[in-house]
Design a protein around this motif. Structure first.
Motif, PDB file in Angstrom:
ATOM      1  N   ALA A 264      17.613   7.271 -14.115  1.00 28.34           N
ATOM      2  CA  ALA A 264      16.972   7.083 -15.424  1.00 28.34           C
ATOM      3  C   ALA A 264      17.219   5.670 -15.952  1.00 28.34           C
ATOM      4  N   GLU A 265      18.465   5.209 -15.876  1.00 28.55           N
ATOM      5  CA  GLU A 265      18.787   3.860 -16.381  1.00 28.55           C
ATOM      6  C   GLU A 265      18.168   2.766 -15.522  1.00 28.55           C
ATOM      7  N   MET A 266      18.149   2.969 -14.196  1.00 34.58           N
ATOM      8  CA  MET A 266      17.575   1.954 -13.312  1.00 34.58           C
ATOM      9  C   MET A 266      16.059   1.865 -13.467  1.00 34.58           C
ATOM     10  N   THR A 267      15.422   2.984 -13.811  1.00 35.19           N
ATOM     11  CA  THR A 267      13.984   2.967 -14.082  1.00 35.19           C
ATOM     12  C   THR A 267      13.694   2.079 -15.291  1.00 35.19           C
ATOM     13  N   LEU A 268      14.470   2.276 -16.342  1.00 37.41           N
ATOM     14  CA  LEU A 268      14.308   1.439 -17.538  1.00 37.41           C
ATOM     15  C   LEU A 268      14.634  -0.020 -17.245  1.00 37.41           C
TER      16      LEU A 268
ATOM     17  N   PHE B 161      28.857   2.406 -14.892  1.00 39.63           N
ATOM     18  CA  PHE B 161      28.471   3.270 -13.777  1.00 39.63           C
ATOM     19  C   PHE B 161      29.467   3.162 -12.619  1.00 39.63           C
ATOM     20  N   ALA B 162      29.950   1.961 -12.330  1.00 43.84           N
ATOM     21  CA  ALA B 162      30.945   1.802 -11.259  1.00 43.84           C
ATOM     22  C   ALA B 162      32.183   2.635 -11.571  1.00 43.84           C
TER      23      ALA B 162
ATOM     24  N   GLU C 236      15.012 -12.614 -12.211  1.00 42.71           N
ATOM     25  CA  GLU C 236      14.542 -11.414 -12.909  1.00 42.71           C
ATOM     26  C   GLU C 236      13.871 -10.459 -11.919  1.00 42.71           C
ATOM     27  N   GLN C 237      13.078 -11.015 -11.004  1.00 47.71           N
ATOM     28  CA  GLN C 237      12.405 -10.187 -10.003  1.00 47.71           C
ATOM     29  C   GLN C 237      13.433  -9.517  -9.101  1.00 47.71           C
ATOM     30  N   LYS C 238      14.464 -10.247  -8.701  1.00 47.01           N
ATOM     31  CA  LYS C 238      15.511  -9.669  -7.837  1.00 47.01           C
ATOM     32  C   LYS C 238      16.296  -8.591  -8.579  1.00 47.01           C
ATOM     33  N   ALA C 239      16.505  -8.781  -9.868  1.00 43.46           N
ATOM     34  CA  ALA C 239      17.213  -7.767 -10.656  1.00 43.46           C
ATOM     35  C   ALA C 239      16.395  -6.472 -10.704  1.00 43.46           C
ATOM     36  N   ALA C 240      15.078  -6.609 -10.854  1.00 38.28           N
ATOM     37  CA  ALA C 240      14.212  -5.424 -10.836  1.00 38.28           C
ATOM     38  C   ALA C 240      14.272  -4.758  -9.464  1.00 38.28           C
TER      39      ALA C 240
ATOM     40  N   GLU D  77      21.397  -9.386 -21.006  1.00 40.04           N
ATOM     41  CA  GLU D  77      22.294  -9.529 -19.850  1.00 40.04           C
ATOM     42  C   GLU D  77      23.661  -8.902 -20.148  1.00 40.04           C
ATOM     43  N   ALA D  78      24.145  -9.060 -21.360  1.00 36.12           N
ATOM     44  CA  ALA D  78      25.435  -8.459 -21.729  1.00 36.12           C
ATOM     45  C   ALA D  78      25.353  -6.936 -21.643  1.00 36.12           C
ATOM     46  N   ASN D  79      24.250  -6.377 -22.095  1.00 37.76           N
ATOM     47  CA  ASN D  79      24.073  -4.924 -22.017  1.00 37.76           C
ATOM     48  C   ASN D  79      24.012  -4.450 -20.568  1.00 37.76           C
ATOM     49  N   HIS D  80      23.346  -5.229 -19.712  1.00 41.79           N
ATOM     50  CA  HIS D  80      23.235  -4.854 -18.298  1.00 41.79           C
ATOM     51  C   HIS D  80      24.612  -4.897 -17.631  1.00 41.79           C
TER      52      HIS D  80
END
Length: 193
Positions: A53-57, A157-158, A31-35, A147-150
């Motif tokens: 904006a999305e990465m901030t959230l 985005f890709a 989780e920390q690495k994902a942040a 996780e599915a939403n991420h």
């Protein structure tokens, strides 16, 4: 829905059941690495306002997940253990060649992130269905949805920042590579390994 080419060996849950404290520590660091990944994308690509904006959230959400996992560790009478290398991620990150255009690098980072989230989602589903500890199973059921939403967000985005056909070819090739990696994993008490 996730597109993964090789499912996790179901015996992986048996390893997890015997090593709950280890999996929780590993999960907390995931989780920390994902942040950190989300923050890194903000720093690297500040001109993409919608991505920022999305990465901030996402960074906020991933740190809230870190806190939830840490709270669970403490409630079990433990403490956060030491971080260990993530063999899955380290091997996965070797797929795309280094270098290339800045845009290619962004697309590759987004595809890596999408796949890591997809595999996490699949693993969390297994834990939610197979763990004997009902509270922990419910905990993983809720996280599985995130996780599915991420996964879908990173893939979107890709495709947005890269040429769709080329991105989809890269995605399929990455999925094939990941399936080969998974043949040698699912043998340790880590989220991805």
């Amino acid at each position: 829905m996730l597109g993964l080419k090789l499912p996790t060996d179901p015996r992986w849950v048996n390893i997890v059941e015997k090593n709950i404290d280890e999996i929780l520590t590993d999960h907390a660091y995931c989780e920390q690495k994902a942040a950190s990944t989300a923050i890194s994308l903000i720093i690297g690509y500040p001109e993409y306002t919608d991505l920022v904006a999305e990465m901030t959230l996402l960074a906020q959400e991933e740190m809230s997940h870190f806190k939830m996992v840490h709270d669970r560790i403490v409630a079990r009478g433990g403490h956060l253990g030491r971080e260990r290398k993530d063999a899955y991620v380290n091997q996965l990150m070797k797929f795309f060649p280094k270098g290339g255009s800045r845009n290619d690098q962004l697309v590759h980072r987004l595809l890596y992130a999408a796949l890591i989230e997809a595999r996490s989602c699949e693993r969390f589903r297994l834990l939610s269905e197979e763990l004997e500890d009902e509270k922990l199973a419910d905990f993983y059921r809720k996280l599985m949805i995130s996780e599915a939403n991420h996964y879908t967000m990173f893939l979107k985005f890709a495709r947005q920042y890269g040429e769709r056909e080329a991105v989809d070819k890269k995605w399929q090739a990455l999925l094939d590579f990941e399936a080969e990696l998974m043949k040698n994993l699912s043998k340790s008490e880590t989220i991805h390994g």
